[in-house]
Design a protein around this motif. Sequence first.
Motif, short mmCIF file in Angstrom:
data_model
loop_
_atom_site.label_atom_id
_atom_site.label_comp_id
_atom_site.label_asym_id
_atom_site.label_seq_id
_atom_site.Cartn_x
_atom_site.Cartn_y
_atom_site.Cartn_z
N VAL A 64 35.62 38.88 36.68
CA VAL A 64 37.33 39.67 37.84
C VAL A 64 37.18 40.60 37.36
O VAL A 64 37.50 41.48 38.85
N VAL A 65 37.17 40.61 36.24
CA VAL A 65 36.98 42.11 35.96
C VAL A 65 36.32 43.15 37.02
O VAL A 65 36.45 44.17 38.25
N GLY A 66 34.87 42.73 36.32
CA GLY A 66 34.00 43.95 37.31
C GLY A 66 34.26 44.02 39.07
O GLY A 66 34.50 44.48 39.46
N ALA B 265 35.12 33.56 29.19
CA ALA B 265 34.25 35.17 28.79
C ALA B 265 33.31 35.63 30.52
O ALA B 265 33.95 36.51 30.88
N LEU B 266 32.55 34.52 30.81
CA LEU B 266 31.87 35.37 32.11
C LEU B 266 32.96 35.39 33.15
O LEU B 266 32.75 35.79 34.22
N VAL C 72 46.66 34.10 36.34
CA VAL C 72 46.27 34.67 37.93
C VAL C 72 45.71 33.18 38.28
O VAL C 72 44.85 33.50 39.00
N TRP C 73 46.48 32.18 38.91
CA TRP C 73 46.31 31.27 39.30
C TRP C 73 45.17 31.67 40.73
O TRP C 73 43.81 30.98 41.01
N ASP C 74 45.93 32.31 41.98
CA ASP C 74 45.20 32.76 43.31
C ASP C 74 43.64 33.26 42.96
O ASP C 74 42.91 32.97 44.02
N VAL C 75 43.54 34.10 41.79
CA VAL C 75 42.82 34.94 41.80
C VAL C 75 41.31 33.54 41.04
O VAL C 75 39.99 33.73 41.51
#
Length: 288
Positions: free
Chosen positions: A279-281, A273-274, A220-223
């Motif tokens: 990101v998911v949040g 992990a954080l 997810v490069w740009d993320v």
Amino acid sequence: MKNVIIDFDNTIGIEHCDIDDALALIYLLGDPGVTVRAVTTSFGNSTQENVTKATRYLFDELGLSGIPVYRGCDSPTDRKSAAADFIAGYLAGAKGKCTLLVTGSVSNIYQAWLQNGSMADALDEIVFMGGVTERLLLHGHDLPELNFSVDPEAAHGVMAIGAPKTVITANPCLSAFFDDEIFSRLRGSGAGPHMDFLLRHAAEWADFLEKVFSVRGFHVWDVVAACYLTDPALFAHRWCGLFSSPDDFRTGLLRCGEKGGDVNIPTAINDLALFWDTVVGRWVSALR
């Protein structure tokens, strides 16, 4: 509150093209501390025509009518565009500071700077996704750099802009891999039809890359660059001098000098992990 303009080469919905620019925008929309003031489109992942088409599609699907979109230039041979005009004008009249997130070619930013040489005064920071500091191997394959190298003159030029600059290179992004665990977390989020949109395109992209690399998932490069913008404490910083020549930028190569320079080129994500929790949040928050 961070005011952000994202300049991207979004190609979600274009066959066999990256989706990470779209994921970066969605990430920013899920952060309550960010206001996306505008989106400008660049070439890179594909042609400007395809990027413009994909961005209209993304905005229609997610109902993002409140964010203005400005079309960028088609190639390095003529960088004048509505996007460059907007960036130069917005930063000339800005009443507060703004951050630029640049995840495709840097042609629009370079042209805006040529039109408004004092725009750095209105910038908190420019965060770029691009460049490499060493050979980039992806699942055993050599991967070319595709952001700075598509307009090397502009990439070399923007490094002279007198605003704080962070470059998220491809190298530390290798640890940020969207795998089956991330799919499962998003499927179980209860976020509704907009999440279904994300997951459908993520699955299509993963299917294509599995045929190429025989590995299920994608980077997810740009993320990663968007996450740096909102949560820089997650990264190992490295402030250094940058000594790349215009020829170096033809391959996106960043030559870093001693510590204490004026460009931050982070070397790693400190807590993976954080990073994924964050990101998911933000994706879930944006798509509910």
